[in-house]
Enzyme design. Sequence first.
Site, PDB file in Angstrom:
ATOM      1  N   PRO A 138     -36.086  13.961  17.752  1.00 54.57           N
ATOM      2  CA  PRO A 138     -37.188  15.348  17.403  1.00 54.57           C
ATOM      3  C   PRO A 138     -37.324  16.033  17.965  1.00 54.57           C
ATOM      4  CG  PRO A 138     -38.043  13.549  16.266  1.00 54.57           C
ATOM      5  CD  PRO A 138     -36.893  12.942  17.030  1.00 54.57           C
ATOM      6  N   ASN A 140     -37.023  15.885  21.347  1.00 54.08           N
ATOM      7  CA  ASN A 140     -36.192  15.472  22.887  1.00 54.08           C
ATOM      8  C   ASN A 140     -34.827  15.899  22.577  1.00 54.08           C
ATOM      9  OD1 ASN A 140     -38.530  14.446  24.099  1.00 54.08           O
ATOM     10  ND2 ASN A 140     -37.993  12.625  22.256  1.00 54.08           N
ATOM     11  N   ILE A 166     -28.589  11.823  12.375  1.00 51.34           N
ATOM     12  CA  ILE A 166     -27.784  10.676  12.606  1.00 51.34           C
ATOM     13  C   ILE A 166     -26.972  11.109  11.119  1.00 51.34           C
ATOM     14  CG2 ILE A 166     -27.637   8.339  12.834  1.00 51.34           C
ATOM     15  CD1 ILE A 166     -29.556  10.471  14.794  1.00 51.34           C
ATOM     16  N   GLN A 347     -12.468  37.974   5.288  1.00 51.70           N
ATOM     17  CA  GLN A 347     -13.193  39.274   5.715  1.00 51.70           C
ATOM     18  C   GLN A 347     -11.298  39.720   3.923  1.00 51.70           C
ATOM     19  OE1 GLN A 347     -15.108  40.891   5.872  1.00 51.70           O
ATOM     20  NE2 GLN A 347     -14.267  43.368   5.587  1.00 51.70           N
ATOM     21  N   GLY A 350     -11.270  39.560   1.213  1.00 53.37           N
ATOM     22  CA  GLY A 350     -12.501  40.197   0.742  1.00 53.37           C
ATOM     23  C   GLY A 350     -13.574  40.205  -0.201  1.00 53.37           C
ATOM     24  N   GLY A 351     -14.381  40.646  -1.337  1.00 50.15           N
ATOM     25  CA  GLY A 351     -15.057  40.094  -1.562  1.00 50.15           C
ATOM     26  C   GLY A 351     -15.560  39.164  -2.366  1.00 50.15           C
ATOM     27  N   GLU A 374     -21.510  17.169  18.756  1.00 50.90           N
ATOM     28  CA  GLU A 374     -21.151  16.423  20.272  1.00 50.90           C
ATOM     29  C   GLU A 374     -22.044  18.155  21.585  1.00 50.90           C
ATOM     30  OE1 GLU A 374     -20.891  14.378  20.143  1.00 50.90           O
ATOM     31  OE2 GLU A 374     -18.979  13.469  19.175  1.00 50.90           O
ATOM     32  N   THR A 376     -24.532  22.273  22.157  1.00 51.83           N
ATOM     33  CA  THR A 376     -24.188  23.002  21.647  1.00 51.83           C
ATOM     34  C   THR A 376     -23.286  24.007  22.515  1.00 51.83           C
ATOM     35  OG1 THR A 376     -26.237  23.224  22.699  1.00 51.83           O
ATOM     36  CG2 THR A 376     -26.628  23.650  20.482  1.00 51.83           C
ATOM     37  N   GLU A 378     -24.493  25.645  24.743  1.00 51.97           N
ATOM     38  CA  GLU A 378     -25.056  26.298  25.622  1.00 51.97           C
ATOM     39  C   GLU A 378     -25.193  25.112  26.530  1.00 51.97           C
ATOM     40  OE1 GLU A 378     -25.808  29.545  23.151  1.00 51.97           O
ATOM     41  OE2 GLU A 378     -25.890  26.934  22.667  1.00 51.97           O
TER      42      GLU A 378
END
Length: 394
Positions: A138, A140, A166, A347, A350-351, A374, A376, A378
């Site tokens: 949590p 690290n 986990i 899309q 539609g709705g 596995e 992000t 970044e």
Amino acid sequence: MKTSTVRADGRGSSIPEPEYQTLLGRVTDWVEGPGEAWAEEIEATGKVSGELWNQLRAEGFLSLAAPRDLGGAGLSFLQWMGLMEVFSRSHASVRMIVHVLNGTWRAMNPFADEVQRQKFIVPAVAGESVVAFTLTEPANGSGVDITSSVRRDGDTYYLTGSKHLITFGVRCDYWLLFARLEGSSGRDGTVALLVDRNTPGAEVEDTSRTMGVRGTDHASLRFTNAPVPVANRLGAEGEGLAVALGGFLTPSRISVAMSCVGLAQRAQQLAVAYAAGRTTFGKPLASRQAIAFTLAENAADIAAAKALTLTAAAAWQNADPDSTALSSMAKLTAVDMLGRVTDKALQVHGGIGYWQSQPIERVYRDARAQRFEEGTNEIQKSVIAKAILGGATG
């Protein structure tokens, strides 16, 4: 005739193409038939029943990727990716089960002795036990900064610390858990332990209420002087992160990239079917250029991501040193593609696509989870940049 050697990570294994095509057809039939019925039940109940686990085990779907000497089907990695592409069109919890149970053996097997192989790995490959990959904490990240620690007293480690996010941490039989020797720093102090789910001093909090991937359980874990036999350590002291990241992370990232491809294909299938069947102002929705172009963009996007993922898969199968960077490129590209494709597919509906009565609504929710699995985007960019720049930036 030269025979190939099957390595501990499974590279070098394969099955004949006719046998593979038969298996691919069987998986496809299951996903499009029983798999769809299970998807409806999971969404209705929010749970994956034991009956589904038993069915996946009986079909042999939990034992596909491992080599035959571990009780697996002996598929090559590229063959396995072809099946993951199909499984990923099913419910996300089905995909998660087959992905995880067909993958954790890769982390364990290169570091296991024969006693550990028979006790932990063979039952896991058979689907008779579940091993939950337990790295993230949590406070690290998911690497050398882990703080969960163990102190050794004779033949026992005593584990203290916390883990979270986990997958299968609630229902598993063992946690494949990564910690560090008390007082150590850096990767040299890390250890990999197989911790029994019923170990004294372990507290499990069910944190399974998520936006998508409903039915897959997740846990937060707390350990207070929890005893773990030294015999349950994989590899040597100091090799914990090698177990976690070495032979596991690269193929797993490629598998997640292929999961994105399969889920995007499902979104596209739903969008094409809706566009063909929906009429507005007297004309089929599919006849409108804006819709047709959207579907064309999706098709090209999916094909490009699939091609890169297969390139990464072939590189890993052939032990190409570029496979690590390629796995991150594939995961980054496929995740971004999946976001675009599912958004456009919704899309097109539609709705009505926003309503839970439509399968595209679930696909849209499930797609978002792939951004975290596995690593992000970044993290993927950091891996790719390191490969490109090497030591150029110091």
